[in-house]
Each structure stands twice: as structure tokens, then as C-alpha cells.
Design a protein around this motif. Structure first.
Motif, PDB file in Angstrom:
ATOM      1  N   ARG A 142      42.888 -44.983 -46.888  1.00 13.53           N
ATOM      2  CA  ARG A 142      42.066 -43.782 -46.801  1.00 13.53           C
ATOM      3  C   ARG A 142      41.479 -43.421 -48.160  1.00 13.53           C
ATOM      4  NH1 ARG A 142      46.231 -42.096 -43.236  1.00 13.53           N
ATOM      5  NH2 ARG A 142      47.248 -40.945 -44.932  1.00 13.53           N
ATOM      6  N   ALA A 143      42.304 -43.536 -49.205  1.00 15.06           N
ATOM      7  CA  ALA A 143      41.828 -43.222 -50.555  1.00 15.06           C
ATOM      8  C   ALA A 143      40.718 -44.172 -50.977  1.00 15.06           C
ATOM      9  CB  ALA A 143      42.989 -43.292 -51.549  1.00 15.06           C
ATOM     10  N   GLU A 144      40.891 -45.449 -50.644  1.00 12.44           N
ATOM     11  CA  GLU A 144      39.868 -46.439 -50.991  1.00 12.44           C
ATOM     12  C   GLU A 144      38.563 -46.157 -50.249  1.00 12.44           C
ATOM     13  OE1 GLU A 144      39.205 -51.323 -50.922  1.00 12.44           O
ATOM     14  OE2 GLU A 144      41.080 -50.412 -50.210  1.00 12.44           O
ATOM     15  N   ALA A 145      38.674 -45.810 -48.963  1.00 10.88           N
ATOM     16  CA  ALA A 145      37.483 -45.499 -48.174  1.00 10.88           C
ATOM     17  C   ALA A 145      36.772 -44.266 -48.724  1.00 10.88           C
ATOM     18  CB  ALA A 145      37.867 -45.290 -46.713  1.00 10.88           C
ATOM     19  N   GLU A 146      37.550 -43.270 -49.131  1.00 13.98           N
ATOM     20  CA  GLU A 146      36.960 -42.051 -49.679  1.00 13.98           C
ATOM     21  C   GLU A 146      36.284 -42.335 -51.021  1.00 13.98           C
ATOM     22  OE1 GLU A 146      35.940 -37.984 -50.059  1.00 13.98           O
ATOM     23  OE2 GLU A 146      36.407 -39.327 -48.392  1.00 13.98           O
ATOM     24  N   ALA A 147      36.950 -43.158 -51.856  1.00 13.98           N
ATOM     25  CA  ALA A 147      36.355 -43.527 -53.135  1.00 13.98           C
ATOM     26  C   ALA A 147      35.049 -44.290 -52.930  1.00 13.98           C
ATOM     27  CB  ALA A 147      37.340 -44.363 -53.947  1.00 13.98           C
ATOM     28  N   LYS A 148      35.039 -45.177 -51.945  1.00 10.14           N
ATOM     29  CA  LYS A 148      33.827 -45.944 -51.649  1.00 10.14           C
ATOM     30  C   LYS A 148      32.716 -45.021 -51.163  1.00 10.14           C
ATOM     31  CE  LYS A 148      32.108 -49.791 -48.840  1.00 10.14           C
ATOM     32  NZ  LYS A 148      32.466 -50.811 -47.809  1.00 10.14           N
TER      33      LYS A 148
END
Length: 273
Positions: free
Chosen positions: A106-112
């Protein structure tokens, strides 16, 4: 007298019978979830070995019924508990790892998402800046002949002009000097203009008109769009002229007689004259 082995109800269970009963008892434990939770064949074997036999006297008319008692000592119980705890810990660790992986995803998706939004914002800022720069360039004005002074002012009187006065201004320009559009617009006249000689008239984007006269040659055509600084011709002395120079006019319409002060016109557009 020969002795014979007792038969019928007084016959004790054979070795294979006892072994089968032990296995049945262990199977019962397995079904109940005891051995099944041990996760160790050796421990299951130990538990099977812990099965003790006890024969309880039966009723007179019934055969003896073997009773199986499960005896689990403290060390075996402790081992069972330890393995159960290990299984619970492993399950907890697996759940924690899964939760951590989901959180990281989720954090990676939000960062992207944020990175893509920022990149889009940067692109839009650049596009806005480019459009603003283009508008500024198109709205900018300049002298028709770079660095040239005015030699004859607006409304100067004399017999050289049919109206009795100068309808524009003259810029010093040697023959062959490049003449450029003072601003953005569209060419509405290009070619011979009588007393103006070879001339160009441009309808400016603000609705006014500019004229460039006495050119030795014309470099644009009717309908052509021009930007500030676009070459429109070469200075000369064609038409009613006493020598090479550029006659420049500013008008409110395309018609002769709608002239306005060219110097004031250029200054109003930020050009120092």
C-alpha cells in the motif's frame, strides 16, 4: 494326558490382536486431534507406546474386554505443549509477515501515485510556462529596424507629402537593411503601393495596422502570419522617396488617413524609441 490351549471365551487376545487394539487407540487419539497436532512421527510413536493394556473382568457370560488407558507423562505433555506453542507462533509470524507485506504494498502504491501526480504537476507547470512565454513573445513589440533612430517625425509638414504632412515616421536604414514586423499579426498587403513603393501592411493581433514603405524588396505574402521580428522585406528607396530609409506607419484601420502617432504607438507597447 495332553494339555490343550483354552478356546472360546477363556482364550486371551493374541499378540496381533493387542497390537491392533493399540493402533486403534492411537488412531482414536489422532482423530481427537492429539497426535495430529504433534507434527512429529517420533512423538506419535512415543504416544502409541504409552498405551497401557488393562483387562477388566467381564460378566460371566461375556468375554473379557480389553480396556486401553492412555498414560502421558509430564515430559510428553510438555513436548506437546511446546509444539502447539511453536505452531501458534509460526501462524502469528506468518500473519504478521503478510500484514507487513500488505502495508508495504500500500505504501509503495501511494508513493507511486504521489510521484505520478507530482510529475504531472511539473509537466503542467512547464506547459503553462511555455504558453506564457509564447504569449509574451507574441505580444512583444520591437523596432522595425534594429537600433535605428527616427529621422523624420510624425506630422512633419512639407510639400513632399500629398496630404501636406508626414503620415508616419522615417527610420534611418541603408539600402539592403532588414526590416522586421514590430509585432505579431497577419499580412494584408504585400507589393507595390504607389507613393509608398514596395510596401507591406500587417493587421496586428490587437486590431491595429502597421505599414512598412519604400522597400527595395518584399519578403512576405498576403495571408502570412508573422511574429515579432519576422523579416518582411529589405529597406530601399522605391516610390515617393528621396533616398534609402524605412517609412513606418501605425493605423487604426487598413485605410489611408486612419494613421496614429507611430512613436506613441510603439512606446505604448513597451518599445523605447
Amino acid at each position: 494326558m495332553a494339555f490343550t490351549r483354552a478356546t472360546g471365551k477363556h482364550r486371551a487376545p493374541g499378540r496381533m490382536t493387542r497390537r491392533g487394539a493399540n493402533i486403534a487407540g492411537v488412531a482414536t487419539l489422532t482423530a481427537a486431534g492429539v497426535i495430529g497436532t504433534l507434527g512429529s512421527p517420533a512423538l506419535a510413536a512415543d504416544l502409541e507406546a504409552a498405551v497401557a493394556e488393562d483387562t477388566t473382568p467381564a460378566a460371566p457370560d461375556s468375554p473379557a474386554t480389553p480396556v486401553r488407558a492412555i498414560v502421558i507423562d509430564d515430559s510428553l505433555a510438555a513436548e506437546i505443549d511446546a509444539q502447539a506453542d511453536a505452531q501458534r507462533l509460526a501462524a502469528q509470524q506468518a500473519a504478521a509477515a503478510k500484514a507487513a507485506a500488505e502495508t508495504a504494498a500500500r505504501a509503495e502504491a501511494e508513493a507511486k501515485r504521489k510521484a505520478e501526480a507530482r510529475a504531472k504537476e511539473i509537466r503542467e507547470d512547464k506547459e503553462r510556462a511555455a504558453r506564457a512565454a509564447e504569449r509574451e513573445r507574441l505580444n512583444a513589440y520591437r523596432l522595425p529596424v534594429a537600433g535605428s533612430p527616427v529621422t523624420t517625425g510624425y506630422r512633419t509638414g512639407g510639400g513632399l507629402w500629398s496630404s501636406g504632412s508626414h503620415s508616419g515616421v522615417d527610420f534611418r536604414a541603408a539600402s539592403g537593411t532588414s526590416v522586421v514586423a514590430v509585432g505579431a499579426g497577419t499580412v494584408v498587403e504585400a507589393g507595390w503601393g504607389g507613393a509608398y513603393g514596395n510596401n507591406v501592411v500587417i493587421r496586428m493581433n490587437d486590431g491595429t495596422y502597421t505599414q512598412y514603405g519604400h522597400l527595395s524588396s518584399v519578403g512576405v505574402s498576403v495571408g502570412q502570419g508573422v511574429a515579432p521580428g519576422t523579416p518582411v522585406g529589405v529597406a530601399g528607396s522605391t516610390g515617393n522617396s528621396t533616398g534609402p530609409h524605412l517609412h513606418f506607419e501605425a493605423r487604426t484601420s487598413e485605410d489611408y488617413g486612419s494613421d496614429i502617432d507611430p512613436v506613441a504607438y510603439l512606446r505604448a507597447h513597451g518599445v523605447g524609441v
